[in-house]
Design a protein around this motif. Structure first.
Motif, PDB file in Angstrom:
ATOM      1  N   VAL A 162       0.811  -1.219   0.000  1.00  0.00           N
ATOM      2  CA  VAL A 162       0.000   0.000   0.000  1.00  0.00           C
ATOM      3  C   VAL A 162       0.845   1.270   0.000  1.00  0.00           C
ATOM      4  N   GLY A 163       2.155   1.116  -0.099  1.00  0.00           N
ATOM      5  CA  GLY A 163       3.029   2.288  -0.138  1.00  0.00           C
ATOM      6  C   GLY A 163       3.023   3.074   1.155  1.00  0.00           C
ATOM      7  N   GLY A 164       2.955   2.357   2.282  1.00  0.00           N
ATOM      8  CA  GLY A 164       2.899   3.020   3.575  1.00  0.00           C
ATOM      9  C   GLY A 164       4.139   2.782   4.414  1.00  0.00           C
ATOM     10  N   ARG A 165       4.141   3.387   5.589  1.00  0.00           N
ATOM     11  CA  ARG A 165       5.240   3.234   6.542  1.00  0.00           C
ATOM     12  C   ARG A 165       4.730   2.477   7.769  1.00  0.00           C
ATOM     13  N   LEU A 166       5.430   1.407   8.110  1.00  0.00           N
ATOM     14  CA  LEU A 166       5.049   0.621   9.275  1.00  0.00           C
ATOM     15  C   LEU A 166       5.642   1.226  10.537  1.00  0.00           C
ATOM     16  N   HIS A 167       4.798   1.488  11.509  1.00  0.00           N
ATOM     17  CA  HIS A 167       5.222   1.942  12.828  1.00  0.00           C
ATOM     18  C   HIS A 167       4.893   0.848  13.834  1.00  0.00           C
ATOM     19  N   GLY A 168       5.902   0.412  14.574  1.00  0.00           N
ATOM     20  CA  GLY A 168       5.657  -0.638  15.557  1.00  0.00           C
ATOM     21  C   GLY A 168       6.170  -1.979  15.071  1.00  0.00           C
ATOM     22  N   ALA A 169       5.736  -3.022  15.741  1.00  0.00           N
ATOM     23  CA  ALA A 169       6.263  -4.360  15.500  1.00  0.00           C
ATOM     24  C   ALA A 169       5.816  -4.909  14.153  1.00  0.00           C
ATOM     25  N   ASP A 170       6.718  -5.695  13.549  1.00  0.00           N
ATOM     26  CA  ASP A 170       6.386  -6.441  12.332  1.00  0.00           C
ATOM     27  C   ASP A 170       6.003  -7.863  12.744  1.00  0.00           C
ATOM     28  N   PHE A 171       4.943  -8.386  12.159  1.00  0.00           N
ATOM     29  CA  PHE A 171       4.476  -9.725  12.531  1.00  0.00           C
ATOM     30  C   PHE A 171       3.624 -10.273  11.394  1.00  0.00           C
ATOM     31  N   LEU A 172       3.325 -11.549  11.477  1.00  0.00           N
ATOM     32  CA  LEU A 172       2.499 -12.193  10.466  1.00  0.00           C
ATOM     33  C   LEU A 172       1.031 -11.934  10.792  1.00  0.00           C
ATOM     34  N   PHE A 173       0.343 -11.254   9.867  1.00  0.00           N
ATOM     35  CA  PHE A 173      -1.060 -10.907  10.072  1.00  0.00           C
ATOM     36  C   PHE A 173      -1.944 -11.840   9.250  1.00  0.00           C
ATOM     37  N   CYS A 174      -3.014 -12.351   9.857  1.00  0.00           N
ATOM     38  CA  CYS A 174      -3.967 -13.187   9.120  1.00  0.00           C
ATOM     39  C   CYS A 174      -5.372 -13.049   9.683  1.00  0.00           C
ATOM     40  N   GLY A 175      -5.666 -11.889  10.239  1.00  0.00           N
ATOM     41  CA  GLY A 175      -6.972 -11.673  10.867  1.00  0.00           C
ATOM     42  C   GLY A 175      -7.967 -11.019   9.931  1.00  0.00           C
ATOM     43  N   SER A 176      -9.058 -10.519  10.506  1.00  0.00           N
ATOM     44  CA  SER A 176     -10.089  -9.832   9.730  1.00  0.00           C
ATOM     45  C   SER A 176      -9.701  -8.373   9.517  1.00  0.00           C
ATOM     46  N   VAL A 177     -10.277  -7.773   8.479  1.00  0.00           N
ATOM     47  CA  VAL A 177     -10.062  -6.359   8.189  1.00  0.00           C
ATOM     48  C   VAL A 177     -11.404  -5.658   8.355  1.00  0.00           C
ATOM     49  N   VAL A 178     -11.462  -4.660   9.226  1.00  0.00           N
ATOM     50  CA  VAL A 178     -12.727  -4.004   9.544  1.00  0.00           C
ATOM     51  C   VAL A 178     -12.550  -2.488   9.480  1.00  0.00           C
ATOM     52  N   MET A 179     -13.675  -1.802   9.258  1.00  0.00           N
ATOM     53  CA  MET A 179     -13.648  -0.337   9.291  1.00  0.00           C
ATOM     54  C   MET A 179     -14.497   0.205  10.434  1.00  0.00           C
ATOM     55  N   ASP A 180     -15.189  -0.695  11.139  1.00  0.00           N
ATOM     56  CA  ASP A 180     -16.024  -0.325  12.274  1.00  0.00           C
ATOM     57  C   ASP A 180     -15.388  -0.912  13.527  1.00  0.00           C
ATOM     58  N   SER A 181     -15.017  -0.046  14.449  1.00  0.00           N
ATOM     59  CA  SER A 181     -14.320  -0.525  15.655  1.00  0.00           C
ATOM     60  C   SER A 181     -15.168  -1.523  16.444  1.00  0.00           C
ATOM     61  N   ARG A 182     -16.495  -1.464  16.285  1.00  0.00           N
ATOM     62  CA  ARG A 182     -17.376  -2.398  16.996  1.00  0.00           C
ATOM     63  C   ARG A 182     -17.280  -3.808  16.421  1.00  0.00           C
ATOM     64  N   GLU A 183     -16.733  -3.929  15.209  1.00  0.00           N
ATOM     65  CA  GLU A 183     -16.566  -5.243  14.599  1.00  0.00           C
ATOM     66  C   GLU A 183     -15.164  -5.803  14.805  1.00  0.00           C
ATOM     67  N   ALA A 184     -14.298  -5.020  15.409  1.00  0.00           N
ATOM     68  CA  ALA A 184     -12.938  -5.508  15.666  1.00  0.00           C
ATOM     69  C   ALA A 184     -12.971  -6.673  16.641  1.00  0.00           C
ATOM     70  N   GLU A 185     -12.049  -7.602  16.422  1.00  0.00           N
ATOM     71  CA  GLU A 185     -11.929  -8.776  17.284  1.00  0.00           C
ATOM     72  C   GLU A 185     -10.455  -9.094  17.448  1.00  0.00           C
ATOM     73  N   SER A 186     -10.157 -10.122  18.173  1.00  0.00           N
ATOM     74  CA  SER A 186      -8.768 -10.488  18.391  1.00  0.00           C
ATOM     75  C   SER A 186      -8.052 -10.727  17.061  1.00  0.00           C
ATOM     76  N   GLY A 187      -6.976  -9.978  16.812  1.00  0.00           N
ATOM     77  CA  GLY A 187      -6.169 -10.158  15.609  1.00  0.00           C
ATOM     78  C   GLY A 187      -6.599  -9.337  14.411  1.00  0.00           C
ATOM     79  N   SER A 188      -7.530  -8.392  14.575  1.00  0.00           N
ATOM     80  CA  SER A 188      -8.054  -7.611  13.439  1.00  0.00           C
ATOM     81  C   SER A 188      -7.099  -6.513  12.993  1.00  0.00           C
ATOM     82  N   LEU A 189      -7.273  -6.110  11.723  1.00  0.00           N
ATOM     83  CA  LEU A 189      -6.704  -4.869  11.201  1.00  0.00           C
ATOM     84  C   LEU A 189      -7.854  -3.869  11.132  1.00  0.00           C
ATOM     85  N   PHE A 190      -7.656  -2.699  11.716  1.00  0.00           N
ATOM     86  CA  PHE A 190      -8.673  -1.653  11.702  1.00  0.00           C
ATOM     87  C   PHE A 190      -8.283  -0.579  10.712  1.00  0.00           C
TER      88      PHE A 190
END
Length: 455
Positions: free
Chosen positions: A13-41
């Motif tokens: 996405v041409g962005g800058r990562l701030h914080g830890a690098d790790f393997l992500f495989c969770g859900s992608v949400v735009m509503d914080s109420r739908e966030a769950e363990s391991g989500s990308l918001f």
């Protein structure tokens, strides 16, 4: 989502990562109420709220990664900073689709019927293999990439719904999806105010067919001239449905508003309300034909399918026993006419009154007044027992109905007055249709008639 390292996502996405690098495989949400363990918001800016204000809420719900447009300061979550979060979602979705070559993608568009057809198809395809489809009507530049991002390596079928308000909208979104089957259900007047003409709407819908990958199949309705013309211009194989199509319902009848008909000499009973649902079922069957799925199994699944999305001829009852049809998600002249035919038929079958509570059909441009007048005349012609019009557009429909000879048509400037009038004279055998474009919020009236509260 498929597994990707946070640093990989940042590169895509041409962005800058701030914080830890790790393997992500969770859900992608735009509503914080739908966030769950391991989500990308995804912190999207909105008309009234800014997603960045809800990153902490998403983190509290278990989100581990945020896609943002600026530094988050004290919020302790790994984040990817990009110039535009919406654009980044599209870029990420395109990459995920490219990494899933085994995925079969079905795209659906049309002036009406998209969501119901999608709901039918989802329930059929899930019988054959893992299927992802949008919730409700996630069919724009945000909802479509979020739907793609639900896919994993196990996903076999992806069903995408394509909406549009401008020429080029569908082409842009289809370019990231690599579509195998493109279905155009019908071309009508929905959004004609934005497009300028029905011909422009047809051009926009045809973009989906033009986007087909090599060997792709176009599935096209035969209910009006524009989709019939598309069948002549489609670049590859075509499967048609409807009155002049390969997939055509026969011997259709209604039982309590639900259609029963034959296809492939097999009986289908839809658990969806209205004769207009037959076209949606034909489309779902035609898509399955394009996918070479077993007909007997497809029909069996369609017979078991149920409505999944709210406010689309959604059935409930008032405390007094009247049947309530909440069709408030959207409205255009074609869908309004179909709903009125349905409420008239059910009212006759129930030996009760058919009551139509109607509001504005939006985005019709210069044709708005004449379109609402036509609906008012149709109410009279169908002998709908009572018309309750809400707002200026409702008054236009009521006046037209009265001129046409209707004897029980009433207009109200606000929801509360209309509701009091309807509730004062409800009968147990009545059937009540509540319908308007989403922005009029008539679903509140439906909820209160059902004894609940507006949501």
């Amino acid at each position: 989502m498929i597994a990707m390292r946070a640093s990989e996502i940042a590169d895509v996405v041409g962005g800058r990562l701030h914080g830890a690098d790790f393997l992500f495989c969770g859900s992608v949400v735009m509503d914080s109420r739908e966030a769950e363990s391991g989500s990308l918001f995804a912190a999207l800016p909105g008309e009234h709220v800014d997603g960045h204000d809800y990153v902490q809420a998403a983190l509290d719900s278990g989100a581990v990664l945020a896609l943002v447009a600026h530094d988050l300061g004290a919020v302790e979550i790994s984040s990817i900073v990009v110039p535009d979060v919406g654009v980044a979602l599209i870029q990420l979705a395109a990459e995920v689709r490219a990494r899933l070559p085994h995925l079969t993608v079905v795209g659906i568009t049309g002036s009406q019927g998209k969501t119901t057809t999608k709901d039918m198809l989802l329930q059929i395809l899930n019988h054959f293999d893992e299927t992802v489809a949008p919730k409700e009507s996630f069919n724009n530049e945000i909802g479509l990439p979020l739907t793609i991002l639900k896919c994993t390596q196990k996903t076999k079928y992806l069903v995408l719904e394509f909406g549009a308000t401008h020429i080029g909208d569908i082409e842009k979104l289809a370019s990231i999806a690599n579509i195998d089957v493109a279905a155009v259900l019908v071309v009508g007047n929905a959004h004609v105010g934005e497009f300028g003409s029905v011909e422009n709407i047809a051009q926009a819908k045809f973009e989906l067919v033009q986007s087909l990958s090599d060997g792709g199949v176009a599935v096209l309705g035969t209910y009006e001239p524009h989709t019939i013309d598309m069948a002549l211009r489609a670049p590859g194989q075509v499967v048609t449905f409807g009155p002049h199509g390969k997939i055509c319902a026969e011997e259709m009848s209604l039982v309590d508003g639900e259609p029963t008909f034959l296809v492939y000499d097999q009986k289908i009973h839809l658990h969806f309300t209205g004769a207009h649902q037959v076209a949606n079922a034909e489309a779902a069957l035609a898509i399955c034909e394009a996918l070479n799925l077993d007909r007997t199994q497809v029909v069996a699944c369609l017979n078991e399918a149920r409505p999944l999305s709210k406010w689309r001829m959604e059935r409930s009852f008032t405390p007094g026993g009247a049947l309530l049809l909440n069709d408030c998600y959207n409205a255009n002249p074609e869908s309004m006419a179909a709903a009125l035919v349905t409420v008239a038929e059910i009212g006759s079958e129930r030996a009760g009154r058919a009551v139509a509570i109607l509001g504005e059909m939006r985005e019709l441009g210069e044709s708005s007044r004449s379109a609402h007048e036509s609906i008012g005349r149709l109410v009279a012609q169908l002998k709908i027992s009572r018309l309750v019009g809400i707002g200026e557009a409702g008054e236009t429909m009521v006046k037209a109905a009265l001129v046409e000879g209707h004897q029980d048509a009433h207009s109200f400037g606000d929801h509360d007055a209309a509701l009091r009038f309807v509730e004062a004279d409800l009968r147990s055998r009545d059937v009540i249709l509540v319908k308007a474009s989403r922005g009029t919020h008539l679903e509140g009236i439906a909820a209160r008639l059902a004894g609940g509260v507006a949501k």
